[in-house]
Design a protein around this motif. Structure first.
Motif, PDB file in Angstrom:
ATOM      1  N   SER A  75       0.863  -1.179   0.000  1.00 28.94           N
ATOM      2  CA  SER A  75       0.000   0.000   0.000  1.00 28.94           C
ATOM      3  C   SER A  75       0.904   1.235   0.000  1.00 28.94           C
ATOM      4  CB  SER A  75      -0.893   0.006   1.241  1.00 28.94           C
ATOM      5  OG  SER A  75      -0.113   0.156   2.408  1.00 28.94           O
ATOM      6  N   GLY A  77       0.797   3.664   2.116  1.00 28.33           N
ATOM      7  CA  GLY A  77       1.234   3.925   3.486  1.00 28.33           C
ATOM      8  C   GLY A  77       2.409   3.053   3.889  1.00 28.33           C
ATOM      9  N   THR A  80       5.477   4.307   2.168  1.00 28.42           N
ATOM     10  CA  THR A  80       5.904   5.551   2.813  1.00 28.42           C
ATOM     11  C   THR A  80       6.679   5.252   4.090  1.00 28.42           C
ATOM     12  OG1 THR A  80       3.997   6.711   1.909  1.00 28.42           O
ATOM     13  CG2 THR A  80       5.091   7.725   3.775  1.00 28.42           C
ATOM     14  N   LEU A  81       6.153   4.348   4.912  1.00 28.46           N
ATOM     15  CA  LEU A  81       6.846   3.992   6.147  1.00 28.46           C
ATOM     16  C   LEU A  81       8.224   3.392   5.870  1.00 28.46           C
ATOM     17  CD1 LEU A  81       4.010   2.512   8.370  1.00 28.46           C
ATOM     18  CD2 LEU A  81       5.303   4.601   8.754  1.00 28.46           C
ATOM     19  N   PHE A 143       5.940  12.333   6.117  1.00 27.60           N
ATOM     20  CA  PHE A 143       5.014  11.225   5.899  1.00 27.60           C
ATOM     21  C   PHE A 143       3.856  11.652   5.003  1.00 27.60           C
ATOM     22  CE2 PHE A 143       1.405   8.514   6.704  1.00 27.60           C
ATOM     23  CZ  PHE A 143       1.973   7.253   6.626  1.00 27.60           C
ATOM     24  N   ILE A 144       3.304  12.824   5.265  1.00 33.83           N
ATOM     25  CA  ILE A 144       2.161  13.289   4.473  1.00 33.83           C
ATOM     26  C   ILE A 144       2.554  13.477   3.011  1.00 33.83           C
ATOM     27  CG2 ILE A 144       0.592  15.238   4.129  1.00 33.83           C
ATOM     28  CD1 ILE A 144       0.614  15.548   7.220  1.00 33.83           C
ATOM     29  N   TYR A 147       3.567  10.148   1.269  1.00 30.62           N
ATOM     30  CA  TYR A 147       2.424   9.279   0.997  1.00 30.62           C
ATOM     31  C   TYR A 147       1.904   9.498  -0.422  1.00 30.62           C
ATOM     32  CZ  TYR A 147      -2.252   7.326   1.118  1.00 30.62           C
ATOM     33  OH  TYR A 147      -3.383   6.609   0.819  1.00 30.62           O
ATOM     34  N   SER A 150       4.431   8.170  -2.937  1.00 32.06           N
ATOM     35  CA  SER A 150       4.374   6.702  -2.978  1.00 32.06           C
ATOM     36  C   SER A 150       3.131   6.221  -3.716  1.00 32.06           C
ATOM     37  CB  SER A 150       4.371   6.129  -1.563  1.00 32.06           C
ATOM     38  OG  SER A 150       5.558   6.440  -0.902  1.00 32.06           O
ATOM     39  N   ARG A 151       2.016   6.883  -3.474  1.00 28.81           N
ATOM     40  CA  ARG A 151       0.777   6.497  -4.152  1.00 28.81           C
ATOM     41  C   ARG A 151       0.907   6.679  -5.662  1.00 28.81           C
ATOM     42  NH1 ARG A 151      -4.810   9.438  -2.782  1.00 28.81           N
ATOM     43  NH2 ARG A 151      -3.904  10.942  -4.196  1.00 28.81           N
TER      44      ARG A 151
END
Length: 165
Positions: A75, A77, A80-81, A143-144, A147, A150-151
Motif C-alpha cells: 500500500s 502507506g 511511505t513507512l 510522511f504526508i 504518501y 508513494s501512491r
C-alpha cells in the motif's frame, strides 16, 4: 521519466525542501536578526537530508521490486513507512560524513580555519541534535508528502502504458 527515477528524485527534493524549511522555521522562532544569512546556513546541512532521502527512496523501490517478484502488494502507506525508515536510518551516517566534509573544506579554504579537534569533538552532538530535529520537525510533514509520492509511484507501476507520463 521512469517511475522509479521520478519517485527517488521527488522524495529527495521533498527532503531538501523540508530540511531547509525546518531550519528556517527554527531561526524564525528564535528571532534571529540575521535571517537571510541563517537561511543560507541551512543550505550547509540540507545535502545530508537530500542524500538520505535519495538513498531511502532508492532502497525502498528495490525492496518493493523484491516484494513484487514474490507477488506481494504494497500500500502507499506501507511504502511511505519503509521509505522514511530507510531515510531516517541513513541520515545520521550521512550527516556525520557531511560534517566531516564541511570541516575538511574549512581546513582547506578558510582564511582562519577552526582546529580539527574542535570539529571532531562536536561531531557526535551535532549528529544527535540534527537527527532529533529531523525526526521531531520532519516526520509528520515528510510522511504526508511522501504518501502522495508513494501512491503516484505505485499507480504508475500498476498502469501499463507505452508512452511517457
Amino acid at each position: 521519466m521512469k517511475p522509479r527515477a521520478e519517485f527517488v528524485l521527488t522524495s529527495a527534493i521533498i527532503a531538501l525542501v523540508l530540511a531547509i524549511g525546518a531550519f528556517v522555521a527554527m531561526l524564525h522562532q528564535w528571532n534571529v536578526s540575521q535571517w537571510p544569512a541563517g537561511a543560507l546556513e541551512a543550505l550547509k546541512w540540507a545535502p545530508a537530508a537530500f542524500l538520505a532521502a535519495l538513498l531511502g527512496a532508492w532502497g525502498a523501490t528495490g525492496w518493493h521490486r523484491r516484494a513484487q517478484a514474490r507477488q506481494r502488494r504494497w500500500s502507499a502507506g506501507g511504502m511511505t513507512l519503509r521509505t522514511l525508515l530507510l531515510s531516517y536510518l541513513a541520515f545520521p551516517l550521512l550527516l556525520g560524513a557531511w560534517v566531516a566534509v564541511v570541516s575538511r573544506s574549512d581546513q582547506l579554504w578558510a582564511a582562519s580555519p577552526a582546529p580539527v579537534e574542535d570539529s571532531l569533538s562536536w561531531l557526535p552532538l551535532t549528529v544527535l541534535l540534527f537527527t532529533a530535529f529531523a525526526i521531531v520537525l520532519g516526520a509528520v510533514p515528510a510522511f504526508i508528502l511522501e504518501y502522495f509520492v508513494s501512491r503516484r509511484y505505485l499507480r504508475r507501476l500498476a498502469a501499463v502504458t507505452t508512452g511517457s507520463a
